[in-house]
Write a protein that holds these residues in place. Structure first.
Motif, PDB file in Angstrom:
ATOM      1  N   THR A  50     -10.987   5.117  -3.481  1.00 11.21           N
ATOM      2  CA  THR A  50     -11.132   5.400  -4.912  1.00 11.21           C
ATOM      3  C   THR A  50      -9.781   5.703  -5.548  1.00 11.21           C
ATOM      4  O   THR A  50      -9.635   5.638  -6.757  1.00 11.21           O
ATOM      5  N   PHE A  51      -8.817   6.055  -4.725  1.00  7.77           N
ATOM      6  CA  PHE A  51      -7.437   6.279  -5.163  1.00  7.77           C
ATOM      7  C   PHE A  51      -6.583   6.148  -3.915  1.00  7.77           C
ATOM      8  O   PHE A  51      -7.007   6.505  -2.822  1.00  7.77           O
ATOM      9  N   ARG A  52      -5.361   5.627  -4.066  1.00 10.83           N
ATOM     10  CA  ARG A  52      -4.513   5.382  -2.903  1.00 10.83           C
ATOM     11  C   ARG A  52      -3.054   5.615  -3.241  1.00 10.83           C
ATOM     12  O   ARG A  52      -2.584   5.270  -4.317  1.00 10.83           O
ATOM     13  N   PHE A  53      -2.345   6.213  -2.290  1.00  7.25           N
ATOM     14  CA  PHE A  53      -0.897   6.374  -2.369  1.00  7.25           C
ATOM     15  C   PHE A  53      -0.300   5.561  -1.235  1.00  7.25           C
ATOM     16  O   PHE A  53      -0.719   5.697  -0.081  1.00  7.25           O
ATOM     17  N   SER A  54       0.685   4.692  -1.533  1.00  8.51           N
ATOM     18  CA  SER A  54       1.267   3.828  -0.511  1.00  8.51           C
ATOM     19  C   SER A  54       2.783   3.889  -0.549  1.00  8.51           C
ATOM     20  O   SER A  54       3.387   4.025  -1.617  1.00  8.51           O
ATOM     21  N   LEU A  55       3.374   3.791   0.626  1.00  6.48           N
ATOM     22  CA  LEU A  55       4.823   3.780   0.807  1.00  6.48           C
ATOM     23  C   LEU A  55       5.189   2.479   1.501  1.00  6.48           C
ATOM     24  O   LEU A  55       4.571   2.106   2.493  1.00  6.48           O
ATOM     25  N   SER A  56       6.170   1.775   0.962  1.00  9.95           N
ATOM     26  CA  SER A  56       6.694   0.588   1.635  1.00  9.95           C
ATOM     27  C   SER A  56       8.211   0.692   1.661  1.00  9.95           C
ATOM     28  O   SER A  56       8.814   1.271   0.764  1.00  9.95           O
ATOM     29  N   TRP A  57       8.805   0.157   2.721  1.00 11.57           N
ATOM     30  CA  TRP A  57      10.259   0.223   2.819  1.00 11.57           C
ATOM     31  C   TRP A  57      10.791  -0.880   3.718  1.00 11.57           C
ATOM     32  O   TRP A  57      10.062  -1.519   4.442  1.00 11.57           O
ATOM     33  N   GLN A  58      12.108  -1.065   3.613  1.00  6.96           N
ATOM     34  CA  GLN A  58      12.831  -2.011   4.448  1.00  6.96           C
ATOM     35  C   GLN A  58      13.926  -1.256   5.166  1.00  6.96           C
ATOM     36  O   GLN A  58      14.432  -0.257   4.674  1.00  6.96           O
ATOM     37  N   GLY A  59      14.313  -1.767   6.319  1.00 13.14           N
ATOM     38  CA  GLY A  59      15.429  -1.178   7.041  1.00 13.14           C
ATOM     39  C   GLY A  59      15.018  -0.687   8.411  1.00 13.14           C
ATOM     40  O   GLY A  59      13.840  -0.622   8.738  1.00 13.14           O
ATOM     41  N   ASP A  60      16.006  -0.304   9.189  1.00 13.48           N
ATOM     42  CA  ASP A  60      15.756   0.146  10.560  1.00 13.48           C
ATOM     43  C   ASP A  60      15.661   1.672  10.599  1.00 13.48           C
ATOM     44  O   ASP A  60      16.384   2.348  11.314  1.00 13.48           O
ATOM     45  N   VAL A  61      14.758   2.212   9.827  1.00 11.20           N
ATOM     46  CA  VAL A  61      14.611   3.657   9.722  1.00 11.20           C
ATOM     47  C   VAL A  61      13.128   4.007   9.785  1.00 11.20           C
ATOM     48  O   VAL A  61      12.279   3.206   9.377  1.00 11.20           O
ATOM     49  N   ILE A 109      -2.209   6.403   2.209  1.00 12.08           N
ATOM     50  CA  ILE A 109      -3.198   7.486   2.241  1.00 12.08           C
ATOM     51  C   ILE A 109      -4.194   7.195   1.131  1.00 12.08           C
ATOM     52  O   ILE A 109      -3.804   6.925  -0.003  1.00 12.08           O
ATOM     53  N   TYR A 110      -5.488   7.249   1.465  1.00 10.89           N
ATOM     54  CA  TYR A 110      -6.504   6.892   0.479  1.00 10.89           C
ATOM     55  C   TYR A 110      -7.603   7.952   0.394  1.00 10.89           C
ATOM     56  O   TYR A 110      -7.770   8.777   1.295  1.00 10.89           O
ATOM     57  N   PHE A 111      -8.341   7.908  -0.705  1.00 14.54           N
ATOM     58  CA  PHE A 111      -9.488   8.786  -0.940  1.00 14.54           C
ATOM     59  C   PHE A 111     -10.751   7.937  -0.932  1.00 14.54           C
ATOM     60  O   PHE A 111     -10.759   6.826  -1.452  1.00 14.54           O
ATOM     61  N   THR A 112     -11.843   8.474  -0.376  1.00 21.34           N
ATOM     62  CA  THR A 112     -13.120   7.772  -0.404  1.00 21.34           C
ATOM     63  C   THR A 112     -13.991   8.254  -1.558  1.00 21.34           C
ATOM     64  O   THR A 112     -14.912   7.570  -1.966  1.00 21.34           O
ATOM     65  N   ASP A 113     -13.703   9.449  -2.092  1.00 20.95           N
ATOM     66  CA  ASP A 113     -14.398   9.985  -3.260  1.00 20.95           C
ATOM     67  C   ASP A 113     -13.369  10.213  -4.357  1.00 20.95           C
ATOM     68  O   ASP A 113     -12.162  10.146  -4.114  1.00 20.95           O
ATOM     69  N   THR A 114     -13.832  10.530  -5.539  1.00 16.29           N
ATOM     70  CA  THR A 114     -12.922  10.796  -6.648  1.00 16.29           C
ATOM     71  C   THR A 114     -12.024  11.978  -6.288  1.00 16.29           C
ATOM     72  O   THR A 114     -12.522  13.054  -5.932  1.00 16.29           O
TER      73      THR A 114
END
Length: 170
Positions: A50-61, A109-114
Motif C-alpha cells: 500500500t506504500f513502499r520505500f525503495s533504495l537503488s544504487w550503483q557502485g561497489d559499496v 520496505i513496503y506496507f501491506t495496510d495503510t
C-alpha cells in the motif's frame, strides 16, 4: 550495424539479459515481467504494497535501507519486528549473482495496510568503503506505484560507516 537487443518475458526467477556488448542481467524491464503484487524497480521485481520505500544504487559499496516509523520503531534488513506494519523486502538485486556483477542494487520496505500518518525517517546507511563515488536514489511510492518522494545522494570514495537520513511526512 549490430542487431537490436531483444527481450522476451520470462518468469521472475529467471534473468532477462540485454545484449549485445557486455550483458547486464535484469529481472525485469517493466511491471509485466513481475509476479502479481510486484512492480519493476531499477531492474528488480519488488513487492508493491500500500506504500513502499525503495533504495537503488550503483557502485561497489554495501548500502542498507532503513525506515524509522512514526511510532519510533525502525525497520531494516536485520531488525524487523513481526508486529510492524512495514516489511523489509528481500530483493535479488541485493544478493550475489544478480545485478551485483553490473554494480546495480535495490532494497525495499513496503506496507501491506495503510501506513500511519506522521514523520518517516528514510535512511541510506553505508557499511563498507567504496573505491569510487556511489550514487543512490531513495524513492517513496503510493499504492498506484506513483513516486511521491524522491531524493538523490552520494557516498564519496573511501568513506564508510556513514548514513544519510531524509524525512518524509505522510
Amino acid at each position: 550495424p549490430s542487431p537490436a537487443p531483444t527481450v522476451s518475458k520470462v518468469p521472475s526467477s529467471s534473468p532477462v539479459t540485454s545484449v549485445p556488448s557486455t550483458p547486464i542481467t535484469f529481472q525485469c524491464i517493466d511491471d509485466t515481467f513481475c509476479e502479481t503484487g510486484q512492480v519493476c524497480f531499477s531492474g528488480q521485481c519488488v513487492t508493491n504494497g500500500t506504500f513502499r520505500f525503495s533504495l537503488s544504487w550503483q557502485g561497489d559499496v554495501d548500502l542498507n535501507l532503513g525506515l524509522g516509523l512514526p511510532d519510533g520503531s525502525v525497520v531494516t534488513s536485520t531488525s524487523t519486528d513481526p508486529t510492524s506494519p512495514a516489511t523489509f523486502d528481500t530483493v535479488p538485486g541485493d544478493q550475489a549473482g544478480s545485478l551485483e556483477d553490473a554494480g546495480l542494487y535495490v532494497e525495499s520496505i513496503y506496507f501491506t495496510d495503510t501506513p500511519a500518518s506522521g514523520a518517516y525517517a528514510i535512511i541510506a546507511d553505508q557499511e563498507t568503503a567504496a573505491t569510487v563515488n556511489s550514487v543512490f536514489t531513495l524513492t517513496a511510492f503510493d499504492d498506484n506505484n506513483t513516486a511521491v518522494f524522491e531524493s538523490f545522494g552520494i557516498f564519496f570514495e573511501n568513506s564508510k560507516d556513514q548514513e544519510q537520513v531524509y524525512f518524509f511526512y505522510l
